[in-house]
Design an enzyme around this catalytic site. Structure first.
Site, PDB file in Angstrom:
ATOM      1  N   VAL A  88       4.777   1.080   1.021  1.00  0.00           N
ATOM      2  CA  VAL A  88       5.030  -0.174   2.060  1.00  0.00           C
ATOM      3  C   VAL A  88       5.130  -1.267   1.149  1.00  0.00           C
ATOM      4  O   VAL A  88       4.282  -1.806   0.279  1.00  0.00           O
ATOM      5  CB  VAL A  88       4.152  -0.268   3.249  1.00  0.00           C
ATOM      6  CG1 VAL A  88       4.460  -1.445   3.842  1.00  0.00           C
ATOM      7  CG2 VAL A  88       3.948   0.969   3.985  1.00  0.00           C
ATOM      8  N   ASP A 105      -0.455  12.080  14.139  1.00  0.00           N
ATOM      9  CA  ASP A 105      -1.504  11.572  12.964  1.00  0.00           C
ATOM     10  C   ASP A 105      -2.247  10.257  13.526  1.00  0.00           C
ATOM     11  O   ASP A 105      -2.428   9.445  12.821  1.00  0.00           O
ATOM     12  CB  ASP A 105      -0.723  11.432  11.596  1.00  0.00           C
ATOM     13  CG  ASP A 105      -1.869  11.326  10.607  1.00  0.00           C
ATOM     14  OD1 ASP A 105      -2.849  11.741  10.680  1.00  0.00           O
ATOM     15  OD2 ASP A 105      -1.498  10.569   9.323  1.00  0.00           O
ATOM     16  N   GLY A 159       0.776  -1.309   0.101  1.00  0.00           N
ATOM     17  CA  GLY A 159      -0.073  -0.209   0.145  1.00  0.00           C
ATOM     18  C   GLY A 159       1.028   1.285   0.159  1.00  0.00           C
ATOM     19  O   GLY A 159       2.049   1.011  -0.024  1.00  0.00           O
ATOM     20  N   SER A 160       0.218   2.500  -0.164  1.00  0.00           N
ATOM     21  CA  SER A 160       0.928   3.689  -0.256  1.00  0.00           C
ATOM     22  C   SER A 160      -0.056   4.750   0.798  1.00  0.00           C
ATOM     23  O   SER A 160      -0.999   4.730   0.820  1.00  0.00           O
ATOM     24  CB  SER A 160       1.000   4.011  -1.473  1.00  0.00           C
ATOM     25  OG  SER A 160       1.730   5.361  -1.627  1.00  0.00           O
ATOM     26  N   GLY A 161       1.112   5.573   1.426  1.00  0.00           N
ATOM     27  CA  GLY A 161       0.539   6.601   2.188  1.00  0.00           C
ATOM     28  C   GLY A 161       0.989   7.835   1.912  1.00  0.00           C
ATOM     29  O   GLY A 161       1.412   8.045   0.621  1.00  0.00           O
ATOM     30  N   GLY A 162       0.636   8.952   2.704  1.00  0.00           N
ATOM     31  CA  GLY A 162       0.879  10.282   2.377  1.00  0.00           C
ATOM     32  C   GLY A 162       2.611  10.509   2.256  1.00  0.00           C
ATOM     33  O   GLY A 162       2.983  11.554   1.469  1.00  0.00           O
ATOM     34  N   MET A 163       3.296   9.774   3.055  1.00  0.00           N
ATOM     35  CA  MET A 163       4.917   9.701   2.938  1.00  0.00           C
ATOM     36  C   MET A 163       5.536   8.795   2.381  1.00  0.00           C
ATOM     37  O   MET A 163       6.726   9.134   1.801  1.00  0.00           O
ATOM     38  CB  MET A 163       5.323  10.038   4.477  1.00  0.00           C
ATOM     39  CG  MET A 163       5.096  11.238   5.177  1.00  0.00           C
ATOM     40  SD  MET A 163       5.416  12.690   4.242  1.00  0.00           S
ATOM     41  CE  MET A 163       7.270  12.610   4.320  1.00  0.00           C
ATOM     42  N   LYS A 222       9.350   0.348   4.203  1.00  0.00           N
ATOM     43  CA  LYS A 222       8.490   1.665   3.977  1.00  0.00           C
ATOM     44  C   LYS A 222       9.613   2.428   3.421  1.00  0.00           C
ATOM     45  O   LYS A 222      10.627   2.738   3.924  1.00  0.00           O
ATOM     46  CB  LYS A 222       7.727   2.176   5.063  1.00  0.00           C
ATOM     47  CG  LYS A 222       6.966   3.460   4.765  1.00  0.00           C
ATOM     48  CD  LYS A 222       6.109   3.974   5.870  1.00  0.00           C
ATOM     49  CE  LYS A 222       5.336   5.181   5.575  1.00  0.00           C
ATOM     50  NZ  LYS A 222       4.589   5.892   6.768  1.00  0.00           N
TER      51      LYS A 222
END
Length: 401
Positions: A133, A248, A126-130, A148
């Site tokens: 992974v 967060d 998956g992928s997040g704001g920063m 990550k």
């Protein structure tokens, strides 16, 4: 450093007054332990604090980082966390330094099958704001982990890369059953930092809430709320004790592991150390944190701290109980204004009447003024534990010892 330890603790002896224990470990295995006089131990901490530029006048946990060189001429980073209070205590994390690559070198994006140092990429998780992974295998140890790596657009500013790695190092020193375990760091050829953590099998609270909304169940029962929230509060308290502000807290950053017991893991410690108002990617709709959970003082420009984490925890607690966020708007700006201007909504549950103690906890966390909240997460966790015990003894159970 001669024992090649990766972490050391200097803390008061629980058995002998006026004595301290110095413990050294490597990969969780104790290498050495020695008992010294308190005066010598506090002098050691004071000198380490001077080297790492840690201000001992600060009443809370303080962290500093400095470069060190071993007797065999290897470079390491010393990540020092000092806690004052009644007794001075310190934790030192030693991180092997590698040659820092030049930023701006063009490389292909990572994909399954690629190798990063000791790790082979298996799949993209998956992928997040920063960052993104990946599931990876440690080639030598045959151990499945998660890696990550910072997004390519974030590395354009060298400060982002440094903060990303510094936050990973900070998270690595937190050892708690309700916090994800981070145990390795490094850089890609293009300068992007990465860190490696335990691979967790489970679903986020956000996914679980979405599943319940789809089934018209909407929210967690009070029993589930007490079970999950108590673990999250304990994890946050441990993070704050270690000098780490999450900044967060949201439903997507809390993982509930698969299995019969509902075990909670707090993940993604990257946001607090990557907030930069001069980042060109920031627009007028940019919010530091997740809009539905951001504390009103952060929207006014304050720096994230333990009390802003507590507010975000209160928003998540409200959502777990009611199935909806306490403040919502059609746009990000409207949601943010609601945090600042709107009164705290009534705390209700589709499962029926709630314990008054639980309503009081949520209401106190969501106070607009930080000073009106709990003094720290330990006090909040204690109230949650007491309310949970009282709720478990409702009805005929209250007559049991």
């Amino acid at each position: 450093m001669r024992t090649n330890a990766d972490v050391a603790w200097i803390e008061p002896s629980p058995l002998e007054p006026d004595r301290y224990v110095i413990s050294m470990e490597q990969l969780g295995r104790q290498l050495a332990q020695v008992v010294v006089e308190a005066q010598l131990a506090t002098a050691i901490i004071a000198r380490l604090a001077f080297i790492a530029n840690v201000d001992l006048s600060d009443p809370g946990p303080v962290t500093g980082i400095t470069k060190m060189r071993t007797v065999d001429d290897r470079e390491r980073d010393l990540v020092l966390t000092v806690r004052t209070g009644r007794d001075l205590r310190a934790e030192a994390l030693f991180v092997q330094r590698t040659a820092r690559p030049m930023l701006g070198v063009v490389t292909n994006e990572l994909s399954p099958g690629d190798r990063v140092d000791h790790y082979r990429l298996i799949s993209r998780l998956g992928s997040g704001g920063m960052g993104t992974v990946f599931a990876v295998d440690h080639i030598a140890l045959d151990r499945r982990c998660a890696l990550k790596v910072l997004h390519r657009d974030k590395v354009m500013r060298d400060k982002n890369a440094d903060r990303f790695l510094r936050e990973a190092r900070a998270a690595a020193r937190l050892r708690h059953p309700n916090i994800v375990d981070v145990f390795d760091f490094g850089y890609l050829a293009d300068g992007r930092p990465y860190f490696v953590m335990e691979l967790l099998d489970g679903k986020s609270l956000g996914e679980l809430l979405d599943e319940r909304r789809a089934k018209k169940e909407h929210a967690f029962s009070p029993e589930e709320v007490f079970t999950l929230a108590q673990q999250l509060a304990n994890g946050l308290a441990a993070a704050h004790d270690g000098g780490v502000i999450h900044a967060d807290i949201s439903a997507n950053n809390v993982l509930v592991l698969a299995g019969e017991t509902q075990t909670v893991k707090l993940v993604d410690f990257g946001q607090a150390e990557t907030r930069d108002k001069n980042d060109p990617s920031i627009t007028e709709d940019f919010v530091f944190g997740t809009p539905h959970y951001v504390a009103p003082e952060l929207l006014r420009g304050a720096t994230a701290n333990e009390l802003s984490d507590q507010y975000s925890f209160g928003c998540l607690l409200f959502e777990m109980i009611s199935g909806e966020a306490p403040f919502d708007g059609e746009t990000v700006a409207e949601t943010c204004r609601a945090h600042i201007e709107q009164p705290i909504p009534e705390v209700t549950s589709p499962h029926g009447p709630l314990p008054l103690e639980l309503i009081a906890i949520v209401t106190r966390c969501l106070q607009k003024s930080p000073s009106a909240r709990y003094p720290d997460m330990h006090a909040l966790a204690a109230d949650l534990a007491n309310a949970g015990r009282k709720y478990a003894q409702r009805g005929w159970r209250r007559w049991l010892p």
